[in-house]
Design a protein around this motif. Structure first.
Motif, PDB file in Angstrom:
ATOM      1  N   ALA A  14     -11.618   5.399  56.062  1.00 33.89           N
ATOM      2  CA  ALA A  14     -11.763   4.772  54.750  1.00 33.89           C
ATOM      3  C   ALA A  14     -13.242   4.504  54.469  1.00 33.89           C
ATOM      4  CB  ALA A  14     -10.968   3.477  54.690  1.00 33.89           C
ATOM      5  N   GLY A  15     -13.632   4.782  53.241  1.00 38.69           N
ATOM      6  CA  GLY A  15     -15.026   4.650  52.849  1.00 38.69           C
ATOM      7  C   GLY A  15     -15.825   5.920  53.013  1.00 38.69           C
ATOM      8  N   GLY A  16     -15.259   6.894  53.679  1.00 41.03           N
ATOM      9  CA  GLY A  16     -15.948   8.152  53.917  1.00 41.03           C
ATOM     10  C   GLY A  16     -15.842   9.111  52.749  1.00 41.03           C
ATOM     11  N   SER A  17     -16.339  10.324  52.973  1.00 39.21           N
ATOM     12  CA  SER A  17     -16.386  11.332  51.911  1.00 39.21           C
ATOM     13  C   SER A  17     -15.855  12.665  52.409  1.00 39.21           C
ATOM     14  CB  SER A  17     -17.831  11.529  51.419  1.00 39.21           C
ATOM     15  OG  SER A  17     -18.352  10.351  50.860  1.00 39.21           O
ATOM     16  N   LEU A  18     -15.305  13.410  51.498  1.00 39.76           N
ATOM     17  CA  LEU A  18     -14.909  14.786  51.736  1.00 39.76           C
ATOM     18  C   LEU A  18     -15.198  15.592  50.482  1.00 39.76           C
ATOM     19  CD1 LEU A  18     -11.422  14.477  53.503  1.00 39.76           C
ATOM     20  CD2 LEU A  18     -13.525  15.352  54.527  1.00 39.76           C
ATOM     21  N   ARG A  19     -15.376  16.882  50.662  1.00 35.43           N
ATOM     22  CA  ARG A  19     -15.585  17.773  49.530  1.00 35.43           C
ATOM     23  C   ARG A  19     -14.566  18.894  49.596  1.00 35.43           C
ATOM     24  NH1 ARG A  19     -21.491  20.063  48.626  1.00 35.43           N
ATOM     25  NH2 ARG A  19     -21.774  17.854  48.123  1.00 35.43           N
ATOM     26  N   LYS A  63     -11.662   7.569  39.222  1.00 36.44           N
ATOM     27  CA  LYS A  63     -12.909   7.442  38.461  1.00 36.44           C
ATOM     28  C   LYS A  63     -13.892   6.535  39.199  1.00 36.44           C
ATOM     29  CE  LYS A  63     -11.237   8.309  33.773  1.00 36.44           C
ATOM     30  NZ  LYS A  63     -10.904   7.719  32.454  1.00 36.44           N
ATOM     31  N   GLY A  64     -15.141   6.959  39.186  1.00 34.61           N
ATOM     32  CA  GLY A  64     -16.169   6.200  39.881  1.00 34.61           C
ATOM     33  C   GLY A  64     -16.286   6.560  41.355  1.00 34.61           C
ATOM     34  N   ARG A  65     -15.327   7.300  41.886  1.00 31.91           N
ATOM     35  CA  ARG A  65     -15.357   7.692  43.293  1.00 31.91           C
ATOM     36  C   ARG A  65     -15.390   9.214  43.464  1.00 31.91           C
ATOM     37  NH1 ARG A  65     -11.113   6.650  46.428  1.00 31.91           N
ATOM     38  NH2 ARG A  65      -9.570   6.676  44.741  1.00 31.91           N
ATOM     39  N   PHE A  66     -14.687   9.923  42.603  1.00 32.75           N
ATOM     40  CA  PHE A  66     -14.602  11.378  42.691  1.00 32.75           C
ATOM     41  C   PHE A  66     -15.425  12.002  41.575  1.00 32.75           C
ATOM     42  CE2 PHE A  66     -10.118  11.835  44.778  1.00 32.75           C
ATOM     43  CZ  PHE A  66     -10.493  10.940  45.755  1.00 32.75           C
ATOM     44  N   LEU A  84     -13.477   7.050  49.950  1.00 32.08           N
ATOM     45  CA  LEU A  84     -12.055   7.372  50.095  1.00 32.08           C
ATOM     46  C   LEU A  84     -11.261   6.180  50.600  1.00 32.08           C
ATOM     47  CD1 LEU A  84     -12.467  10.991  51.416  1.00 32.08           C
ATOM     48  CD2 LEU A  84     -11.082  10.340  49.440  1.00 32.08           C
ATOM     49  N   LYS A  85     -10.027   6.113  50.129  1.00 34.90           N
ATOM     50  CA  LYS A  85      -9.106   5.042  50.490  1.00 34.90           C
ATOM     51  C   LYS A  85      -7.868   5.647  51.157  1.00 34.90           C
ATOM     52  CE  LYS A  85     -10.414   2.496  46.296  1.00 34.90           C
ATOM     53  NZ  LYS A  85      -9.902   1.865  45.045  1.00 34.90           N
ATOM     54  N   PRO A  86      -7.160   4.865  51.948  1.00 42.28           N
ATOM     55  CA  PRO A  86      -5.928   5.393  52.558  1.00 42.28           C
ATOM     56  C   PRO A  86      -4.940   5.927  51.525  1.00 42.28           C
ATOM     57  CG  PRO A  86      -6.582   3.381  53.660  1.00 42.28           C
ATOM     58  CD  PRO A  86      -7.515   3.536  52.493  1.00 42.28           C
ATOM     59  N   GLU A  87      -4.928   5.336  50.346  1.00 43.84           N
ATOM     60  CA  GLU A  87      -4.005   5.814  49.310  1.00 43.84           C
ATOM     61  C   GLU A  87      -4.410   7.154  48.721  1.00 43.84           C
ATOM     62  OE1 GLU A  87      -5.470   2.810  49.502  1.00 43.84           O
ATOM     63  OE2 GLU A  87      -6.021   2.050  47.504  1.00 43.84           O
ATOM     64  N   ASP A  88      -5.557   7.668  49.083  1.00 44.33           N
ATOM     65  CA  ASP A  88      -5.949   9.025  48.670  1.00 44.33           C
ATOM     66  C   ASP A  88      -5.334  10.093  49.580  1.00 44.33           C
ATOM     67  OD1 ASP A  88      -9.209   7.713  48.010  1.00 44.33           O
ATOM     68  OD2 ASP A  88      -7.680   8.236  46.528  1.00 44.33           O
ATOM     69  N   THR A 115      -4.433  21.752  50.663  1.00 47.80           N
ATOM     70  CA  THR A 115      -5.252  21.317  51.788  1.00 47.80           C
ATOM     71  C   THR A 115      -5.009  19.828  52.025  1.00 47.80           C
ATOM     72  OG1 THR A 115      -7.497  21.274  52.713  1.00 47.80           O
ATOM     73  CG2 THR A 115      -7.298  20.852  50.350  1.00 47.80           C
ATOM     74  N   GLN A 116      -4.817  19.471  53.281  1.00 49.22           N
ATOM     75  CA  GLN A 116      -4.467  18.092  53.639  1.00 49.22           C
ATOM     76  C   GLN A 116      -5.712  17.214  53.684  1.00 49.22           C
ATOM     77  OE1 GLN A 116      -1.267  16.639  54.435  1.00 49.22           O
ATOM     78  NE2 GLN A 116      -2.490  14.749  54.315  1.00 49.22           N
ATOM     79  N   VAL A 117      -5.608  16.079  53.027  1.00 45.97           N
ATOM     80  CA  VAL A 117      -6.635  15.039  53.122  1.00 45.97           C
ATOM     81  C   VAL A 117      -5.970  13.793  53.695  1.00 45.97           C
ATOM     82  CG1 VAL A 117      -8.135  13.496  51.818  1.00 45.97           C
ATOM     83  CG2 VAL A 117      -8.036  15.936  51.236  1.00 45.97           C
ATOM     84  N   THR A 118      -6.517  13.299  54.790  1.00 48.80           N
ATOM     85  CA  THR A 118      -5.974  12.112  55.431  1.00 48.80           C
ATOM     86  C   THR A 118      -7.080  11.092  55.585  1.00 48.80           C
ATOM     87  OG1 THR A 118      -4.366  13.449  56.663  1.00 48.80           O
ATOM     88  CG2 THR A 118      -4.761  11.199  57.440  1.00 48.80           C
ATOM     89  N   VAL A 119      -6.838   9.902  55.052  1.00 47.96           N
ATOM     90  CA  VAL A 119      -7.817   8.826  55.117  1.00 47.96           C
ATOM     91  C   VAL A 119      -7.232   7.707  55.973  1.00 47.96           C
ATOM     92  CG1 VAL A 119      -9.288   7.257  53.816  1.00 47.96           C
ATOM     93  CG2 VAL A 119      -8.601   9.449  52.814  1.00 47.96           C
ATOM     94  N   SER A 120      -7.869   7.420  57.078  1.00 51.79           N
ATOM     95  CA  SER A 120      -7.383   6.373  57.972  1.00 51.79           C
ATOM     96  C   SER A 120      -8.014   5.034  57.622  1.00 51.79           C
ATOM     97  CB  SER A 120      -7.704   6.737  59.421  1.00 51.79           C
ATOM     98  OG  SER A 120      -9.101   6.810  59.610  1.00 51.79           O
ATOM     99  N   SER A 121      -7.253   3.997  57.857  1.00 49.81           N
ATOM    100  CA  SER A 121      -7.742   2.643  57.521  1.00 49.81           C
ATOM    101  C   SER A 121      -8.497   2.014  58.678  1.00 49.81           C
ATOM    102  CB  SER A 121      -6.570   1.755  57.131  1.00 49.81           C
ATOM    103  OG  SER A 121      -5.628   1.712  58.173  1.00 49.81           O
TER     104      SER A 121
END
Length: 121
Positions: A14-19, A63-66, A84-88, A115-121
């Motif tokens: 959480a808080g990280g970035s992906l493209r 909005k504001g993040r992506f 990024l948040k876990p809910e993403d 493509t799988q995106v997984t955001v851990s808390s």
């Protein structure tokens, strides 16, 4: 025939970035809307971002993040996901559909493989 190839998913804290990137084959890219959808387990598919050659929209939840970039010269769209948040967490799908000059969609929808995106808390 249109083929969409996605790349860039993964696991992030959480808080990280992906493209995420999506490259489209074929000659209809400029006359098409490019859309990122996502679907989390047990939830309905959600529109995340949409871009035609003239406009871009983002879902309120991102909005504001992506940020959504479109490069017509390379037939590519890129979804930069920050904070990024876990809910993403979801499978993200790239979609292409033709649009009229006024933005009305028509014809078939083309989809990437997801493509799988997984955001851990």
């Amino acid at each position: 025939q249109v083929t969409l190839v996605e790349s860039g998913g993964g696991l992030v804290q959480a808080g990280g970035s992906l493209r995420l990137s999506c490259v489209a084959s074929g000659s209809i890219f400029r006359a098409s809307a490019m859309v990122w959808y996502r679907q989390a387990p047990g939830k309905q598919r959600e529109l995340v971002a949409r871009a035609t050659s003239g406009s871009t929209t983002l879902a309120d939840s991102v909005k504001g993040r992506f940020t959504f970039y479109r490069d017509n010269a390379k037939n590519t769209v890129t979804l930069q996901m920050n904070s990024l948040k876990p809910e993403d967490t979801a499978v993200y799908y790239c979609n292409l559909v033709r649009v009229t000059p006024t933005g009305v969609e028509y014809g078939p929808n083309y989809w990437g493989q997801g493509t799988q995106v997984t955001v851990s808390s």
